[in-house]
Design a protein around this motif. Structure first.
Motif, PDB file in Angstrom:
ATOM      1  N   PHE A 140       0.814  -1.200   0.089  1.00  0.00           N
ATOM      2  CA  PHE A 140      -0.035  -0.084   0.169  1.00  0.00           C
ATOM      3  C   PHE A 140       0.891   1.300   0.048  1.00  0.00           C
ATOM      4  O   PHE A 140       1.839   1.350   0.838  1.00  0.00           O
ATOM      5  N   TYR A 142       1.031   5.484   0.190  1.00  0.00           N
ATOM      6  CA  TYR A 142       0.213   6.868   0.552  1.00  0.00           C
ATOM      7  C   TYR A 142       1.032   7.751   0.261  1.00  0.00           C
ATOM      8  O   TYR A 142       2.230   7.916   0.721  1.00  0.00           O
ATOM      9  N   ASP A 196      -2.268  -0.148 -11.618  1.00  0.00           N
ATOM     10  CA  ASP A 196      -3.397  -1.073 -11.090  1.00  0.00           C
ATOM     11  C   ASP A 196      -2.730  -2.054 -10.104  1.00  0.00           C
ATOM     12  O   ASP A 196      -3.712  -2.223  -9.138  1.00  0.00           O
ATOM     13  N   THR A 201      -2.590   6.115  -2.960  1.00  0.00           N
ATOM     14  CA  THR A 201      -3.704   6.713  -2.594  1.00  0.00           C
ATOM     15  C   THR A 201      -3.241   8.102  -1.946  1.00  0.00           C
ATOM     16  O   THR A 201      -2.218   8.116  -0.996  1.00  0.00           O
ATOM     17  N   ARG A 217      -8.315   4.214   8.512  1.00  0.00           N
ATOM     18  CA  ARG A 217      -9.474   3.630   8.099  1.00  0.00           C
ATOM     19  C   ARG A 217      -9.435   3.124   6.469  1.00  0.00           C
ATOM     20  O   ARG A 217      -9.889   1.968   6.352  1.00  0.00           O
ATOM     21  N   ASN A 218      -8.586   3.678   5.591  1.00  0.00           N
ATOM     22  CA  ASN A 218      -8.641   3.226   4.257  1.00  0.00           C
ATOM     23  C   ASN A 218      -8.086   2.096   4.124  1.00  0.00           C
ATOM     24  O   ASN A 218      -7.896   1.081   3.298  1.00  0.00           O
ATOM     25  N   LEU A 219      -6.702   1.964   5.025  1.00  0.00           N
ATOM     26  CA  LEU A 219      -5.814   0.778   4.974  1.00  0.00           C
ATOM     27  C   LEU A 219      -6.584  -0.381   5.482  1.00  0.00           C
ATOM     28  O   LEU A 219      -6.606  -1.601   4.726  1.00  0.00           O
ATOM     29  N   ASP A 221      -9.971  -0.960   5.621  1.00  0.00           N
ATOM     30  CA  ASP A 221     -10.983  -1.304   4.555  1.00  0.00           C
ATOM     31  C   ASP A 221     -10.405  -1.985   3.419  1.00  0.00           C
ATOM     32  O   ASP A 221     -11.181  -2.752   2.738  1.00  0.00           O
ATOM     33  N   ARG A 222      -9.223  -1.827   3.033  1.00  0.00           N
ATOM     34  CA  ARG A 222      -8.564  -2.289   1.636  1.00  0.00           C
ATOM     35  C   ARG A 222      -7.951  -3.752   2.183  1.00  0.00           C
ATOM     36  O   ARG A 222      -7.870  -4.428   1.122  1.00  0.00           O
ATOM     37  N   LEU A 223      -8.001  -4.222   3.231  1.00  0.00           N
ATOM     38  CA  LEU A 223      -7.365  -5.530   3.370  1.00  0.00           C
ATOM     39  C   LEU A 223      -8.525  -6.457   3.559  1.00  0.00           C
ATOM     40  O   LEU A 223      -9.843  -5.961   3.971  1.00  0.00           O
TER      41      LEU A 223
END
Length: 258
Positions: A140, A142, A196, A201, A217-219, A221-223
């Motif tokens: 990920f 950022y 892709d 992010t 929160r983003n991290l 939610d993406r797992l």
């Protein structure tokens, strides 16, 4: 939107930190490997969000990587080589406080890397990251966004606070004059390396507390679903009276008093 109060921030952060503890348990149970790159301008808030993520995770499992400038030997290596040594093993989380993207940012803007080296990096980084993901690493990336007005306020805080003075280096002072150059370098980097398989992010960090909450929160939610049953262990009563500590001839110093 008004800035979050400390009490509000902590109340919102705590349940997410519980989810991060569950994430660490999931990594151990599955043997997954997780890499999080945290990039951004000086003063953006990289250290603060990394601390918030790692605060309650076993440091033997969660490592923070913030490499100094390369030495002479490292400068002669393949550029990615010294970063490979810090990648996670099974069950580990590695948080990069700046990463291989130094080459496309500070090294480019400050003239530490040639144009040819930067161009080679922008070609190779997507291939390198493809290999990491193909090998099963969860990656990920950022970028923390910070307006120049906010950056100036934070530079002033560092300058005036003796506890934060170590964060203010000559390179940081030079970076103040190169805000636009860093913007151009970032845009070139995003264009070449937002893929892709390993997308970027961007997170608004003009309000650092809100930025931390948004990124975490983003991290999470993406797992995938990281819920693993917590091992239930009983804490039985001691069979006898609690023992007193013995020190022999040495004595402990007295507790601090106000």
């Amino acid at each position: 939107m008004s800035k979050l109060k400390r009490s509000e921030y902590e109340a919102l952060l705590e349940p997410m930190q519980l989810e991060l503890v569950a994430l660490a348990r999931w990594l151990q149970a599955t043997g997954k490997r997780l890499v999080v790159l945290v990039e951004g301008r000086d003063t953006a808030g990289k250290g603060g969000v990394i601390d918030a993520i790692s605060e309650h995770i076993n440091p033997r499992q969660c490592r923070i990587v913030a490499l100094p400038k390369p030495n002479d030997r490292e400068q002669s290596q393949w550029y990615f080589q010294r970063y490979v040594a810090h990648l996670p093993a099974a069950g580990e989380l590695v948080l990069f406080d700046r990463s291989w993207y130094n080459r496309a940012g500070v090294e480019k803007v400050m003239g530490y890397a040639s144009d040819a080296q930067v161009k080679a990096f922008l070609r190779q980084a997507p291939v390198f990251e493809q290999q990491l993901v193909d090998d099963g690493i969860l990656l990920f990336k950022y970028w923390l966004c910070c307006d120049q007005e906010q950056q100036e306020k934070r530079f002033a805080q560092r300058h005036d606070d003796p506890l934060k003075g170590w964060k203010l280096s000559p390179i940081d002072l030079k970076a103040r004059e190169l805000y636009a150059e860093y913007t151009h370098a970032r845009e070139a980097m995003l264009k070449a390396t937002h893929t892709d398989i390993a997308p970027w992010t961007l997170v608004d960090f003009n309000d650092q507390k809100l930025g931390r909450l948004t990124l975490i929160r983003n991290l999470l939610d993406r797992l995938p679903d990281t819920r693993i049953a917590s091992p239930v262990t009983a804490l039985p009563a001691l069979p006898g009276e609690p023992a007193k500590e013995h020190y022999g001839t040495l004595k402990p110093i007295q507790a601090f008093t106000v």
